[in-house]
Design a protein around this motif. Structure first.
Motif, PDB file in Angstrom:
ATOM      1  N   SER A  16      43.243  49.201  42.529  1.00 20.87           N
ATOM      2  CA  SER A  16      43.434  47.791  42.185  1.00 20.87           C
ATOM      3  C   SER A  16      42.722  46.899  43.192  1.00 20.87           C
ATOM      4  CB  SER A  16      44.916  47.434  42.192  1.00 20.87           C
ATOM      5  OG  SER A  16      45.606  48.121  41.210  1.00 20.87           O
ATOM      6  N   ILE A  17      42.426  45.706  42.753  1.00 16.29           N
ATOM      7  CA  ILE A  17      41.833  44.705  43.636  1.00 16.29           C
ATOM      8  C   ILE A  17      42.930  43.733  44.038  1.00 16.29           C
ATOM      9  CG2 ILE A  17      40.170  42.825  43.818  1.00 16.29           C
ATOM     10  CD1 ILE A  17      38.404  44.384  41.842  1.00 16.29           C
ATOM     11  N   ALA A  18      43.143  43.610  45.326  1.00 19.45           N
ATOM     12  CA  ALA A  18      44.186  42.712  45.836  1.00 19.45           C
ATOM     13  C   ALA A  18      43.748  41.264  45.651  1.00 19.45           C
ATOM     14  CB  ALA A  18      44.436  42.986  47.313  1.00 19.45           C
ATOM     15  N   PRO A  19      44.679  40.394  45.314  1.00 19.28           N
ATOM     16  CA  PRO A  19      44.336  38.969  45.240  1.00 19.28           C
ATOM     17  C   PRO A  19      44.031  38.458  46.647  1.00 19.28           C
ATOM     18  CG  PRO A  19      46.701  39.298  44.963  1.00 19.28           C
ATOM     19  CD  PRO A  19      46.082  40.655  45.006  1.00 19.28           C
ATOM     20  N   ASP A  20      43.145  37.494  46.734  1.00 14.40           N
ATOM     21  CA  ASP A  20      42.797  36.934  48.035  1.00 14.40           C
ATOM     22  C   ASP A  20      43.996  36.168  48.607  1.00 14.40           C
ATOM     23  OD1 ASP A  20      41.066  36.598  50.151  1.00 14.40           O
ATOM     24  OD2 ASP A  20      40.202  34.746  49.376  1.00 14.40           O
ATOM     25  N   PHE A  21      44.123  36.183  49.896  1.00 12.67           N
ATOM     26  CA  PHE A  21      45.212  35.467  50.560  1.00 12.67           C
ATOM     27  C   PHE A  21      44.819  35.180  51.996  1.00 12.67           C
ATOM     28  CE2 PHE A  21      45.966  39.958  51.177  1.00 12.67           C
ATOM     29  CZ  PHE A  21      46.156  40.039  52.548  1.00 12.67           C
ATOM     30  N   THR A  22      45.534  34.254  52.602  1.00 13.15           N
ATOM     31  CA  THR A  22      45.394  33.942  54.025  1.00 13.15           C
ATOM     32  C   THR A  22      46.784  33.998  54.640  1.00 13.15           C
ATOM     33  OG1 THR A  22      43.491  32.505  53.618  1.00 13.15           O
ATOM     34  CG2 THR A  22      44.657  32.208  55.707  1.00 13.15           C
ATOM     35  N   LEU A  23      46.894  34.748  55.719  1.00 12.91           N
ATOM     36  CA  LEU A  23      48.139  34.883  56.473  1.00 12.91           C
ATOM     37  C   LEU A  23      47.841  34.765  57.954  1.00 12.91           C
ATOM     38  CD1 LEU A  23      49.714  37.995  54.688  1.00 12.91           C
ATOM     39  CD2 LEU A  23      50.433  35.629  54.456  1.00 12.91           C
TER      40      LEU A  23
END
Length: 107
Positions: free
Chosen positions: A52-59
Motif C-alpha cells: 500500500s501507499i501511505a498517505p502523506d503526512f507531517t508529524l
C-alpha cells in the motif's frame, strides 16, 4: 537469569513478557492487557497492507522538528513505527531489532 540468545524479535518479546510478569503487580499486568486489547479491537493498530501507499503526512520527530513523509521517502526507504517511549521495554526491543537489521545490511 542470564539473557539467552534469541533467533527472533518474537522470542525476545515473549521472554521479556515472562520477566516483567515476575515483578509487576497483577493490577499493572491487567492494565497492560486491557490497553493491548483496546488497541487491537479499535482497528487503529492494523497498519497498511503490504504494498500500500501511505498517505502523506507531517508529524514532529523526537526533537520536535516537522518531518513530512513525502520529503523523507525521496531520500530512501522509510520505516514507520509507534514508539511509546524509552520507558517501554517492548519499544526498546523493537528499536534494537531495527538497528540490528540496519547493522547487518550495511556492514
Amino acid at each position: 537469569m542470564d539473557k539467552p540468545h534469541f533467533q527472533s524479535l518474537r522470542e525476545e518479546l515473549d521472554f521479556t513478557t515472562i520477566q516483567i510478569a515476575d515483578f509487576l503487580t497483577r493490577e499493572v499486568i491487567d492494565a497492560f492487557t486491557r490497553s493491548i486489547e483496546e488497541l487491537r479491537t479499535s482497528g487503529h493498530a492494523k497498519g497498511l497492507p503490504l504494498g500500500s501507499i501511505a498517505p502523506d503526512f507531517t508529524l514532529n520527530d523526537h526533537a520536535g522538528k516537522n518531518i513530512t513523509l513525502s520529503e523523507e521517502i525521496v531520500k530512501g526507504p522509510v520505516v514507520l513505527t509507534f514508539f511509546r517511549g524509552s520507558w517501554c521495554p517492548y519499544c526498546n526491543l523493537e528499536m534494537q531489532a531495527y538497528q540490528k537489521q540496519i547493522d547487518t545490511r550495511y556492514q
